[in-house]
Design an enzyme around this catalytic site. Sequence first.
Site, short mmCIF file in Angstrom:
data_model
loop_
_atom_site.label_atom_id
_atom_site.label_comp_id
_atom_site.label_asym_id
_atom_site.label_seq_id
_atom_site.Cartn_x
_atom_site.Cartn_y
_atom_site.Cartn_z
N ARG A 81 0.84 -1.30 -0.02
CA ARG A 81 -0.13 0.07 -0.09
C ARG A 81 0.80 1.02 0.10
O ARG A 81 1.75 1.20 0.59
CB ARG A 81 -0.99 -0.11 1.08
CG ARG A 81 -2.24 -0.79 1.26
CD ARG A 81 -3.19 -0.17 -0.01
NE ARG A 81 -4.22 -0.93 0.04
CZ ARG A 81 -4.55 -1.78 -0.94
NH1 ARG A 81 -3.48 -2.04 -1.78
NH2 ARG A 81 -5.77 -2.47 -1.15
N ASP A 131 5.30 -0.70 -6.28
CA ASP A 131 4.31 -1.02 -7.13
C ASP A 131 3.05 -0.08 -6.67
O ASP A 131 1.92 -0.39 -7.32
CB ASP A 131 3.81 -2.50 -7.04
CG ASP A 131 2.83 -2.89 -8.11
OD1 ASP A 131 2.92 -2.81 -9.23
OD2 ASP A 131 1.76 -3.67 -7.61
N GLU A 174 -1.59 7.22 -5.99
CA GLU A 174 -1.65 6.80 -7.10
C GLU A 174 -2.96 6.92 -7.98
O GLU A 174 -3.07 6.77 -9.04
CB GLU A 174 -1.30 5.28 -7.01
CG GLU A 174 -2.51 4.38 -6.23
CD GLU A 174 -2.10 3.01 -5.98
OE1 GLU A 174 -1.02 2.57 -5.44
OE2 GLU A 174 -3.08 2.05 -6.51
N HIS A 183 0.97 -0.56 -9.84
CA HIS A 183 -0.05 -1.43 -9.00
C HIS A 183 -0.43 -2.64 -10.01
O HIS A 183 -1.69 -2.73 -10.15
CB HIS A 183 -1.43 -0.58 -8.49
CG HIS A 183 -1.72 -1.18 -7.21
ND1 HIS A 183 -2.51 -0.15 -6.26
CD2 HIS A 183 -2.12 -2.28 -6.77
CE1 HIS A 183 -2.83 -0.94 -5.26
NE2 HIS A 183 -2.68 -2.22 -5.46
#
Length: 331
Positions: A235, A259, A264, A296
């Site tokens: 996260r 990621d 985001e 992600h």
Amino acid sequence: MKIFAYSIREDEKPALKDWEQAHPDVEVAYTDELLTPETAALAKGADSVVVYQQLDYTKETLEALAAVGVTNLSLRNVGTDNIDFDAAKALHFNISNVPVYSPNAIAEHSMIQLSRLLRRTKPMDEKVARHDLRWAPTIGREMRMQTVGIIGTGHIGRVAINILKGFGAKVIAYDKYPNPELQKEGIYVDNIDDLYAQADAISLYVPGVPENYHLYNRESIAKMKDGVILVNVSRGNLMDIDAIIEGLDSGKISDFAMDVYEHEVGLFNEDWEGKPFPDPKIADLIARDNVLVTPHIAFYTTKAVSEMVHQSFDAAVSFAKGETPKIAVKY
Ligand code: COI
């Protein structure tokens, strides 16, 4: 029985088709639109809705859904951090998520990124692409020579540990709630500071709940080994991105893979080619040889997507029948 699904993507359609074929008695309708106060009326007449979105499930959205008679909400993902649970409670919503869709998808991605950092594949691939086929100075390091610290030993962390064992790395772990099997193996350190002090590389597998906010921060990074490698596929709010950038600039952090990112939403899963890139910090990180940024995608495998669709639709059916699916969110 009727189920209405929001924000269905093209890549989810094969799994949805399979599910529909296996459930001919259930009427399924869907849209590619997000669930908002304006689109809630599309679900009118449905027994349950199925949805995945990063947009918040606000009080207004939940009220609009309840106003058309729908209070069964099945998420196709694990994170529930964007739900207004007070509103959901007041409106008597039944909610489910998919806590375990494919731990391997996420664990594999994190360990692939760690191996790529160790073997410096980003600069090597770039060299090869410009037809520079020399070895030096792009020398790598071996996984078995590393002590890797795993924070969080739930489903995903445990798969990561098994992958690391396959590589022959020394694994140490920290979890507030240790796993009895791993405890027998003596893998746990006594406290998180011990993990910071001993690990050559650290990867996180904990939820983005307030108690884990900015776990990677200036203070924790200062406690880590010089030249530590950091990985975060869990996260965005688990790390202070400014502290990470400072650590990369000073050399305290030798390599970094992310990621997820706190900001985001609206940035990842969009095509910025030929357009002004809106986030200078991420643009800077993407440009670095020792940083891997992915948008992600750790979860994004055919297996995981299929599980997300099938498990959420199964849960939606359970709610519609007045049952409580195993994956109902207790709140
Ligand atoms: C989740 O399941 O909450 C994830 O992080 C993956 C999501 C982007 C579908």
